[in-house]
Write an enzyme that holds these catalytic residues in place. Structure first.
Site, short mmCIF file in Angstrom:
data_model
loop_
_atom_site.label_atom_id
_atom_site.label_comp_id
_atom_site.label_asym_id
_atom_site.label_seq_id
_atom_site.Cartn_x
_atom_site.Cartn_y
_atom_site.Cartn_z
N ILE A 29 26.67 -40.33 -18.53
CA ILE A 29 25.93 -39.41 -19.38
C ILE A 29 24.57 -40.00 -19.72
CG2 ILE A 29 28.02 -38.38 -20.34
CD1 ILE A 29 27.71 -40.13 -22.76
N CYS A 30 23.69 -39.14 -20.13
CA CYS A 30 22.30 -39.53 -20.42
C CYS A 30 22.08 -39.46 -21.93
CB CYS A 30 21.32 -38.62 -19.68
SG CYS A 30 19.60 -38.91 -20.12
N ILE A 31 21.74 -40.60 -22.50
CA ILE A 31 21.36 -40.68 -23.92
C ILE A 31 20.03 -41.43 -23.98
CG2 ILE A 31 22.00 -41.46 -26.23
CD1 ILE A 31 24.88 -41.33 -25.43
#
Length: 294
Positions: free
Chosen positions: A93-95
Site C-alpha cells: 500500500i502507498c502511504i
C-alpha cells in the site's frame, strides 16, 4: 524474539532492528503489537485494532512489514493480510512518507512504531485522502461484517488468531484505573487548619504591688541642646589671597652638534721629467733670442 543466526551482528540495520524489537516488547500498546519473525528479522508481523466509532470498530487486522537491507535509511513496505474493505490484501500500500512509494519523505529517525501509527491514522482517512495504491472503498455494512470476521482470522506464520495475538482490553482494568485516580485525594483540596494551642499559663506568682514612691527622673536641660548662636550671625570665611605667579619658561636643552669633517685636498707633485723638458724649452728659446739679437 527473533534470533541473529543468519544475520551480521555488526550491521547497523540489524542493531537498529533489534533495538526497536526490544523497545516494543518492553513498552507494549493496547492498540497494536509488532515483532520480527523468528527466522528473518527484516520481516515483521503486526496486529492493529480498529478505531472506535468507525466502520472498523472491534476489528483486528494483521499487517506484514518488510524492512529493506538499507533500513533505517530507506522506508519499509506495508501489506494488509486480513480482509478489511479498506485496503487490498497481500499488496503493498502507498502511504505518503511512510512506505517505499515515497522514499524521499522517509526520515531515518522514524521506525516500525512510526509506520504502524501512521497506518492507523491513514486507515481512517476519507474522500480524496483514501485514494491511493491498494485502497478500497467498501460499503459500511461490508466493512463491519469483515471487522467481526477479522477477530478469528489466523496468521499463516504463527497459526494464532488475531484475538489471541492482540486480546481485547478488559473494561474492568479501565474502570479500575479510573476509580483509583478518583479515589485518591485531590491535591487541590486543602484540609482545614487545626486551631493553634493557647500559650501555657505562667507558673511564676505575680509580683506584689510596690509601695515605694515612683522615681522621678531629672528633666533634661533643653537650653544645652539649642545652638549658642543663630545661623544668620555666622560670617563666611573669605578665601585666602593667592598672588599670581609668573609663568616659568623652561628653555630646551642645548644640543651640541658634532663638527663637520674636513677633507684635505692635496695636489700631487709634478713629475721630474716635466721639469727637465721645461728647462730645455726655456734654454732653446733663450738661444734663439740671442742669435737674433746678434
Amino acid at each position: 524474539m527473533a534470533t541473529l543466526r543468519a544475520h551480521n551482528k555488526k550491521s547497523s540495520a540489524v542493531k537498529r532492528i533489534m533495538q526497536e524489537a526490544k523497545e516494543l516488547a518492553e513498552d507494549p500498546c493496547t492498540d497494536y503489537t509488532a515483532a520480527p519473525l523468528e527466522d528473518d528479522i527484516f520481516e515483521w508481523g503486526a496486529t492493529i485494532r480498529g478505531a472506535p466509532g468507525t466502520d472498523f470498530e472491534g476489528g483486528l487486522y494483521r499487517v506484514r512489514i518488510l524492512l529493506p537491507a538499507e533500513y533505517p535509511f530507506k522506508a519499509p513496505d506495508l501489506m494488509i493480510l486480513t480482509p478489511n474493505g479498506r485496503f487490498e490484501t497481500n499488496k503493498k500500500i502507498c502511504i505518503d512518507g511512510l512506505t517505499s512509494f515515497h522514499a524521499g519523505s522517509w526520515q531515518p529517525a522514524w521506525g516500525v512504531r512510526t509506520a504502524i501509527v501512521g497506518l492507523m491514522s491513514f486507515w481512517q482517512s476519507k474522500g480524496e485522502a483514501m485514494q491511493a495504491i491498494g485502497a478500497l472503498d467498501y460499503p459500511t455494512e461490508e466493512r463491519k461484517r469483515l471487522a467481526k470476521l477479522s477477530r478469528s482470522w489466523k496468521c499463516p506464520n504463527s497459526g494464532l488468531t488475531n484475538l489471541e495475538i492482540l486480546p481485547d482490553v478488559p473494561p474492568s482494568s479501565v474502570n479500575a484505573t479510573a476509580s483509583s485516580s478518583s479515589s485518591q485525594p485531590s491535591n487541590d483540596a486543602i484540609p482545614p487548619l487545626a486551631p493553634e494551642p493557647a500559650p501555657p499559663a505562667s507558673l511564676e506568682p505575680p509580683l506584689p504591688p510596690s509601695s515605694a514612691p515612683p522615681t522621678v527622673l531629672p528633666s533634661a536641660d533643653i537650653s544645652l541642646l539649642s545652638p549658642p548662636t543663630s545661623l544668620t550671625s555666622i560670617q563666611p570665611i573669605p578665601p585666602p589671597e593667592v598672588e599670581p605667579q609668573e609663568p616659568i619658561v623652561v628653555a630646551p636643552p642645548a644640543v651640541e652638534r658634532p663638527p663637520l669633517p674636513t677633507v684635505a685636498i692635496s695636489q700631487p707633485p709634478a713629475p721630474l721629467w716635466f721639469d727637465a723638458c721645461f728647462g730645455v724649452v726655456l734654454l732653446a728659446v733663450g738661444i734663439l733670442l740671442a742669435r737674433r739679437l746678434v
